[in-house]
Design an enzyme around this catalytic site. Structure first.
Site, PDB file in Angstrom:
ATOM      1  N   CYS A  48      25.360 -16.859  19.427  1.00 58.96           N
ATOM      2  CA  CYS A  48      26.480 -15.114  19.037  1.00 58.96           C
ATOM      3  C   CYS A  48      27.446 -15.653  17.772  1.00 58.96           C
ATOM      4  O   CYS A  48      28.258 -15.827  18.206  1.00 58.96           O
ATOM      5  CB  CYS A  48      26.802 -14.679  20.433  1.00 58.96           C
ATOM      6  SG  CYS A  48      25.692 -14.612  21.723  1.00 58.96           S
ATOM      7  N   ALA A  49      27.094 -15.148  16.697  1.00 55.47           N
ATOM      8  CA  ALA A  49      27.882 -16.366  15.690  1.00 55.47           C
ATOM      9  C   ALA A  49      28.927 -14.730  15.038  1.00 55.47           C
ATOM     10  O   ALA A  49      29.546 -15.459  14.789  1.00 55.47           O
ATOM     11  CB  ALA A  49      26.534 -16.798  14.323  1.00 55.47           C
ATOM     12  N   ASP A  85      18.668 -10.106  19.664  1.00 54.59           N
ATOM     13  CA  ASP A  85      19.410 -10.562  21.474  1.00 54.59           C
ATOM     14  C   ASP A  85      19.326 -11.400  21.733  1.00 54.59           C
ATOM     15  O   ASP A  85      17.850 -12.451  21.696  1.00 54.59           O
ATOM     16  CB  ASP A  85      18.652  -9.590  22.689  1.00 54.59           C
ATOM     17  CG  ASP A  85      19.195  -9.728  23.730  1.00 54.59           C
ATOM     18  OD1 ASP A  85      20.351 -10.446  23.883  1.00 54.59           O
ATOM     19  OD2 ASP A  85      18.502  -8.770  24.814  1.00 54.59           O
ATOM     20  N   CYS A  87      36.422 -16.876  24.888  1.00 53.59           N
ATOM     21  CA  CYS A  87      38.037 -17.058  25.312  1.00 53.59           C
ATOM     22  C   CYS A  87      38.291 -16.219  26.400  1.00 53.59           C
ATOM     23  O   CYS A  87      39.257 -15.485  26.020  1.00 53.59           O
ATOM     24  CB  CYS A  87      37.835 -16.100  24.083  1.00 53.59           C
ATOM     25  SG  CYS A  87      36.738 -14.766  23.154  1.00 53.59           S
TER      26      CYS A  87
END
Length: 758
Positions: A170-171, A228, A307
């Site tokens: 998920c860059a 995805d 996060c």
């Protein structure tokens, strides 16, 4: 006055004399549910909760990272320390005293720094204008990344080596991806590391932001794909003449999360936060993490991070992974990897709370009506022995008040064996008959449904089904979304465009010309790009399996003027450091003074160069050249790193083809400071005209920066731009003004600019 204009006038009156944005209601940094939730979970040490909440309400300090793989890193660090940091310390802005920037104690080699300056103050204060321009310019040229401190942690824990195959699941937006690329290129003497980075994101538009970030680093070892992450396709590559499955040595799994650790910079989270955010994301996070460990090589490391401070998104996901793996995964102890980093160990006990404040300590307490919202994997394991064996305390939770950062969670997983549900048909049955009771063997495969193993699809070599030969059903055709990309076409061994290029630049025999590609099947090839040997392997074997957004670094661009001199392609600055080890001709060695002349004057005459460079230039024919500066160890005042610039040798003059921000970067390195005020004036009183700039048809002087090939919306200096037509060539992202370089004119309508084809 019309009725429609009255609210607008009142809003303007509210703002008058109260500063920009004063007319908008300020978000109150309070959320009682948030405080109640984290007080009950006890993730903050006793007696520190008030300090924790106070830190969450403070603005996040500005942090920056110097790109470590470039040979210029030491020069930039020296410039920062000796010039800019000294200028900003002891200043006062809006009554706040500016502290001297300090290196992050846990980041290696003093390559990451933080200051008490908020991003808002940094942008708005006239006293900090020079420092801000320096940061913007160096960021655009890829020498500095302005990245949140805690975001730098996951790549450091991956322990990257140049030969590693890396997947960033998920860059976007790409700050961690840039870090991975830097680590891959830690040895600048190796133009093509054996490893590579495949950076993926599910959002097609965010992929182009990812391209923008990655391209600043000019690496031939990065590929951006659009899938995805929870069902990212399994890739194949040729190894010793056989097609094999690609397993990654390192995987970064920075999953989508509720983001309550980012409240210091995303203040919207204060009013939007509820526990339902975590409950909704938990399942997706597990699916992405499961898909990651399936594609991880045995012995490899996967770093899982969020996060968020919520254990439902953190320890609960890790516990579910470990339980599903049945011993194939283990949590690594990373406590000694970043000395100086303060963190809290993972917790082993937590509860689940609904958005209306109802608590559940165990799955058995959850009523059936809530089974779709709350799942068993959200609770800690009930078996004390199993819980102890997981060693969840090895997880790391960073709290904002400990080192003045954002909130963050990270865990390092090491793969000891294949995942228990990964199965496929045994190799001996590929060419033979398949008995009804044929056993299956455990290898890496596809993602199961949650908790249920399944037989995956198999490699292409198994997909051909003949009479009496056992094989799986054909896979479904992959659905692609977003923009249609131009093809990636590799040059053939006998491609007619290459011999003139090879002869003109006298390329060494070991130049990997089969790694050169273009973006068109037909017509003239406008640009030539280079990828590493390993990425070429991946591209050729998976063109129908994955959607590639971008890969490779541009090394040559077509220049019709060059055909009369023997070569139709000029060098591109983006790929000069990749290409230079193979170039044996067209090189002009220059001095520091020559660098200053070439970068401050548009087309200086050859006589403006030093005697040595002048004599060399007279011997060179017209056309594209490399301008090379080599450091003199005796002259400590000069840059102590090599500099390669693309140039053009004209009939009587010479020119450097260097983008504006890189031009400013190199000028700083040789001791020339160019500072522009708000009106675009240089500090010497003259007007700086950026490369490629011009005025539009209605006299509006404006500098445009295109983030990506297909960027539809972009806001700059208060204007909103809508791109209605863009060519597909990805060279557009390096252009500065559409009217000149893109054959596009600008039509201004109110405060909206619409770009259309000329």
């Amino acid at each position: 006055m019309g009725r429609k204009n009255r609210p607008r006038q009142r809003a303007q009156q509210n703002r008058d004399g109260r500063g920009w944005g004063a007319g908008y209601s300020e978000i109150i940094k309070e959320n009682k549910l948030f405080e109640h939730y984290y007080t009950e979970l006890k993730i903050v040490p006793e007696g520190e909760f008030e300090e924790f909440m106070q830190a969450m309400r403070e603005p996040l300090p500005a942090t920056m990272r110097i790109t470590g793989y470039k040979s210029h890193a030491k020069e930039i660090l020296h410039t920062l320390k000796e010039k800019y940091f000294k200028e900003v310390q002891d200043l006062e802005v809006d009554g706040q005293k500016i502290e001297a920037p300090q290196p992050l104690s846990w980041y290696p080699d003093e390559l990451a720094w933080h200051t008490n300056l908020s991003r808002k103050i940094l942008r708005k204060s006239p006293l900090l204008e020079k420092f801000h321009q320096f940061l913007v310019s160096e960021t655009e040229s890829g020498n500095i990344s302005r990245q949140e401190a805690v975001s730098m942690i996951p790549p450091l824990l991956m322990k990257i080596e140049p030969q590693h195959k890396i997947l960033d699941m998920c860059a976007a937006p790409g700050s961690k991806t840039a870090q991975l690329i830097e680590m891959l290129h830690s040895d600048m003497d190796i133009p093509f590391p054996e490893g590579f980075v495949i950076a993926n994101d599910v959002d097609n538009k965010r992929c182009y932001l990812l391209v923008h970030q990655a391209k600043r680093l000019n690496s031939p070892c990065i590929m951006v794909v659009n899938h995805d992450a929870s069902s990212i396709p399994r890739l194949y590559f040729d190894q010793d003449g056989k097609k094999d499955i690609l397993f990654y040595d390192r995987i970064l799994c920075d999953v989508p999360c509720s983001g309550d650790g980012t409240m210091r910079k995303n203040i919207d989270v204060w009013k939007k936060w509820t526990t339902s955010n975590s409950l909704q994301l938990h399942g997706l996070q597990i699916r992405i993490a499961v898909r990651g460990v399936e594609q991880l090589a045995v012995g490899g490391r996967m770093v899982y991070s969020t996060c968020s401070l919520n254990p439902i998104e953190d320890e609960a996901v890790i516990a579910a992974l470990l339980e599903k793996s049945e011993g194939a995964l283990e949590l690594a102890d990373a406590s000694a990897d970043l000395p100086g980093l303060k963190y809290m160990p993972g917790i082993t006990s937590w509860k689940v709370m609904t958005k209306d404040g109802q608590w559940f300590s165990d799955w058995s307490e959850v009523p059936k009506s809530r089974h779709t919202q709350i799942r068993p994997t959200m609770f800690p394991p009930t078996d004390p022995e199993k819980l102890a064996s997981m060693k969840l305390e090895r997880c790391m939770r960073i709290l904002p008040h400990h080192q003045n950062t954002g909130g963050f969670f990270v865990a390092v997983l090491v793969k000891k064996a294949p995942m228990p549900w990964n199965r496929r048909y045994p190799k001996e049955l590929q060419m033979g008959e398949c008995p009804a009771d044929a056993p299956v063997e455990a290898v890496e495969g596809e993602s199961p449904a949650e908790g249920n193993p399944s037989v995956p699809d198999t490699p292409d070599l198994l997909e051909v089904k003949k009479d009496d030969v056992c094989g799986p059903p054909p896979p479904k055709k992959m659905k692609l979304f977003g923009f249609k990309e131009d093809p990636f076409v590799f040059l053939t061994e006998d491609d007619p465009i290459f011999p003139p290029v090879q002869a003109f630049y006298d390329l060494s025999p070991d130049f990997p010309k089969l790694n050169v590609l273009t973006r068109t099947h037909e017509g003239k090839k406008r640009h030539l790009y280079m990828v590493s040997k390993e990425l070429r392997n991946v591209l050729l074997n998976n063109s129908e399996r994955m959607k590639v957004i971008n890969t490779g670094v541009k090394i040559w661009s077509r220049n019709t003027d060059g055909e009369q001199f023997g070569c139709a392609f000029r060098l591109a600055q983006e790929g000069v450091y990749t290409l230079c080890p193979y170039i044996r001709a067209r090189i002009l060695n220059i001095s520091v003074e020559d660098v200053k002349v070439l970068l401050t004057q548009e087309n200086p005459f050859l006589s403006k160069l030093g005697d040595d460079a002048h004599n060399q230039a007279k011997k060179l024919g017209m056309g594209s050249i490399v301008l090379r500066y080599l450091p003199d160890p005796k002259d400590l005042n000069a840059p102590q790193c090599p500099i390669d610039l693309c140039g053009w040798r004209g009939k009587t003059s010479i020119r450097a083809f260097v983008p504006r921000n890189e031009r400013l970067h190199y000028l700083r390195m040789v001791g020339v400071e160019v500072f522009r005020d708000k009106q675009g004036k240089r500090n010497d009183g003259s007007t700086e005209i950026p490369e490629g700039s011009a005025e539009d048809a209605e006299g509006l002087s404006q500098e445009f920066i295109l983030i990506s090939d297909h960027c539809h919306n972009y806001k700059h200096d208060g204007f909103f731009f809508s791109v209605e037509f863009i060519q597909s060539d990805d060279d557009l992202e390096t252009t500065k003004l559409f009217p000149i370089l893109c054959a596009i004119y600008i039509r201004r309508s109110a405060n909206r600019l619409t770009l259309t084809k000329k």
